[in-house]
Write an enzyme that holds these catalytic residues in place. Structure first.
Site, PDB file in Angstrom:
ATOM      1  N   ARG A   1       0.803  -1.223   0.000  1.00  0.00           N
ATOM      2  CA  ARG A   1       0.000   0.000   0.000  1.00  0.00           C
ATOM      3  C   ARG A   1       0.833   1.269   0.000  1.00  0.00           C
ATOM      4  NH1 ARG A   1      -3.023  -4.094   1.725  1.00  0.00           N
ATOM      5  NH2 ARG A   1      -1.051  -4.735   2.627  1.00  0.00           N
ATOM      6  N   THR A   2       1.833   1.307   0.854  1.00  0.00           N
ATOM      7  CA  THR A   2       2.605   2.548   0.950  1.00  0.00           C
ATOM      8  C   THR A   2       3.320   2.795  -0.373  1.00  0.00           C
ATOM      9  OG1 THR A   2       2.877   2.101   3.292  1.00  0.00           O
ATOM     10  CG2 THR A   2       4.286   3.796   2.349  1.00  0.00           C
TER      11      THR A   2
ATOM     12  N   LYS B   1      27.251  -4.625  -3.675  1.00  0.00           N
ATOM     13  CA  LYS B   1      28.700  -4.645  -3.903  1.00  0.00           C
ATOM     14  C   LYS B   1      29.456  -3.972  -2.764  1.00  0.00           C
ATOM     15  CE  LYS B   1      27.946  -3.898  -8.862  1.00  0.00           C
ATOM     16  NZ  LYS B   1      28.182  -2.881  -9.897  1.00  0.00           N
TER      17      LYS B   1
ATOM     18  N   ARG C   1      11.732   3.596   2.645  1.00  0.00           N
ATOM     19  CA  ARG C   1      11.290   2.705   3.715  1.00  0.00           C
ATOM     20  C   ARG C   1      12.458   1.793   4.064  1.00  0.00           C
ATOM     21  NH1 ARG C   1       6.002  -1.060   4.293  1.00  0.00           N
ATOM     22  NH2 ARG C   1       5.173   0.961   4.848  1.00  0.00           N
TER      23      ARG C   1
ATOM     24  N   HIS D   1       6.155   6.046  11.206  1.00  0.00           N
ATOM     25  CA  HIS D   1       5.545   5.912   9.880  1.00  0.00           C
ATOM     26  C   HIS D   1       4.645   7.138   9.701  1.00  0.00           C
ATOM     27  CE1 HIS D   1       4.077   4.245   6.280  1.00  0.00           C
ATOM     28  NE2 HIS D   1       3.704   3.049   6.664  1.00  0.00           N
TER      29      HIS D   1
HETATM   30  C1  NCD Z   1       2.238  -0.894   8.156  1.00  0.00           C
HETATM   31  C2  NCD Z   1       3.738  -0.795   8.239  1.00  0.00           C
HETATM   32  O1  NCD Z   1       4.461  -1.073   7.268  1.00  0.00           O
HETATM   33  O2  NCD Z   1       4.196  -0.354   9.281  1.00  0.00           O
HETATM   34  N1  NCD Z   1       1.792  -1.112   6.853  1.00  0.00           N
HETATM   35  C3  NCD Z   1       1.505  -0.015   6.084  1.00  0.00           C
HETATM   36  O3  NCD Z   1       2.371   0.759   5.740  1.00  0.00           O
HETATM   37  N2  NCD Z   1       0.226   0.183   5.764  1.00  0.00           N
HETATM   38  C4  NCD Z   1       1.642  -1.815   9.129  1.00  0.00           C
HETATM   39  C5  NCD Z   1       2.111  -3.236   9.180  1.00  0.00           C
HETATM   40  O4  NCD Z   1       2.997  -3.653   8.445  1.00  0.00           O
HETATM   41  O5  NCD Z   1       1.562  -3.957  10.010  1.00  0.00           O
END
Ligand code: NCD
Length: 361
Positions: free
Chosen positions: A88-89, A117, A138, A171
């Site tokens: 989703r993100t 590398k 991320r 997040h």
């Molecule tokens: C979350 C995350 O990655 O922290 N997912 C997201 O970005 N919607 C929650 C999760 O992984 O449980």
């Protein structure tokens, strides 16, 4: 950019600041630059981003409106650097960039980049900054996004970094979409102020909860209830931050009892990828923290059920058809609020708002 306070500090000096001080270092003369912590967002900015997301959502309904949006950032490029699993993100950032006409490239597997590398993360991110104007990242390493923000701010290509999930820590953009969902859900119930928000599940390792708990401190009279088995309760650091902000909160173990007073129930999954011994969290009885169809009878009639997803057994799919289950809408809101955030970072917020007003007339 010259005013960005982080450029005036050595890494050692910056690293030793507390979270609130660090957040203040990311603001360039009134405009936020990097987006790393929930602590960078105050009430005014949350309201602004919510309005902007709604303007984008409305414009995107028509072909002309969509053309106008696509014209906003065709001259900027984004790198989506996702070294941790994401659906989703990742996709909502990708879609948000598309909405604004911003070309996107991605690195999702570091085993096929030069990191394999032996290249340092610093060099990898500086490489991205040579070709792109925005880096969304991320990573499972807490603190990496802020380190990279410091590195880039002190380089000749100081492009903004947006934290799309950093370890177990933060997040912020998920928290933004959560707040946007709450804003919309409570639009005709006096807004978020005064509501009871209940968090359920793995609150110790869930970064979405940690960021959202902070954003909610921007609202008056919000009460936060953290419902989890003791092993998975919210961290002492979050509790200290809430205390310092004078926020009313309590820790609880009884799902059914807490549910009765909740205006929003924020369910989360067990984050077992962080277990120090494989299978460790499977030994914890989490079944009593699942939302089952029978809970719909207990839940207030105008409350909402949320989840950042992915879900496992926390919410029975039968619940999906109840109008109070807003998690699919919540997910879609991620695309609108991320488009709003990017538009705001690049200063095309005023243009979008005025376009939307003219079209609405
Ligand atoms: C979350 C995350 O990655 O922290 N997912 C997201 O970005 N919607 C929650 C999760 O992984 O449980």
């Amino acid at each position: 950019m010259d005013d960005l306070p982080v450029t005036k500090l050595s890494w050692a000096a910056f690293e030793n600041l507390d979270l609130i001080e660090k957040a203040a270092c990311m603001c360039d003369g009134g405009r936020e630059y990097h987006v790393l912590y929930a602590q960078q967002f105050g009430r005014e900015r949350l309201d602004h981003l919510g309005r902007l997301a709604t303007a984008i959502r409305r414009l995107a309904k028509t072909k002309d409106g969509m053309y106008a949006l696509r014209n906003m950032l065709p001259h900027k490029r984004a790198m989506l650097y996702f070294a941790q699993p994401s659906s989703r993100t990742f996709l909502s950032f990708d879609a948000a960039c598309q909405i604004l006409g911003m070309p996107v490239a991605e690195v999702r597997d570091t085993s096929v980049s030069s990191e394999f590398k032996g290249e340092s993360k610093e060099d990898t991110v500086r490489t991205f900054s040579s070709y792109f104007d925005l880096i969304v990242m991320r990573t499972q390493l807490e603190g990496l996004a802020e380190r990279m923000a410091w590195v880039l701010s002190n380089s000749e290509r100081p492009v903004p970094i947006v934290n799309a999930g950093s370890g177990k820590d933060q997040h912020p953009t998920q928290a933004l979409l959560d707040v946007y969902t709450l804003q919309r859900s409570f639009e005709d119930q006096g807004g978020i102020d005064g509501k009871v928000i209940m968090f359920v599940g793995d609150l110790a390792r869930g970064r979405t909860v940690r960021s959202l708990a902070w954003l909610l401190t921007n609202y008056d009279g919000v009460r936060q209830v953290f419902v989890a088995p003791p092993e998975l309760q919210i961290g002492a650091d979050v509790q200290a931050l809430l205390d310092a902000r004078g926020v009313e909160f309590r820790l609880a173990e009884d799902f059914d009892v807490s549910l009765r007073e909740a205006d929003a129930v924020y369910m989360t999954r067990i984050q077992d990828e962080w277990d120090s011994v494989t299978g460790e969290s499977r030994r914890i009885n989490t079944g009593r923290f699942h939302f089952q169809p029978r809970h719909l009878d207990i839940l207030k009639s105008r409350a909402v059920i949320m989840h950042p997803f992915p879900r496992r057994q926390e919410i029975d799919p039968v619940v999906d058809s109840d109008p109070r289950a807003v998690y699919w809408r919540q997910m879609r809101n991620g695309m609108w609020i991320r488009a709003a955030l990017i538009a705001d970072l690049f200063g095309c917020d005023a243009q979008i708002t005025s376009d939307e007003q003219h079209r609405g007339e």
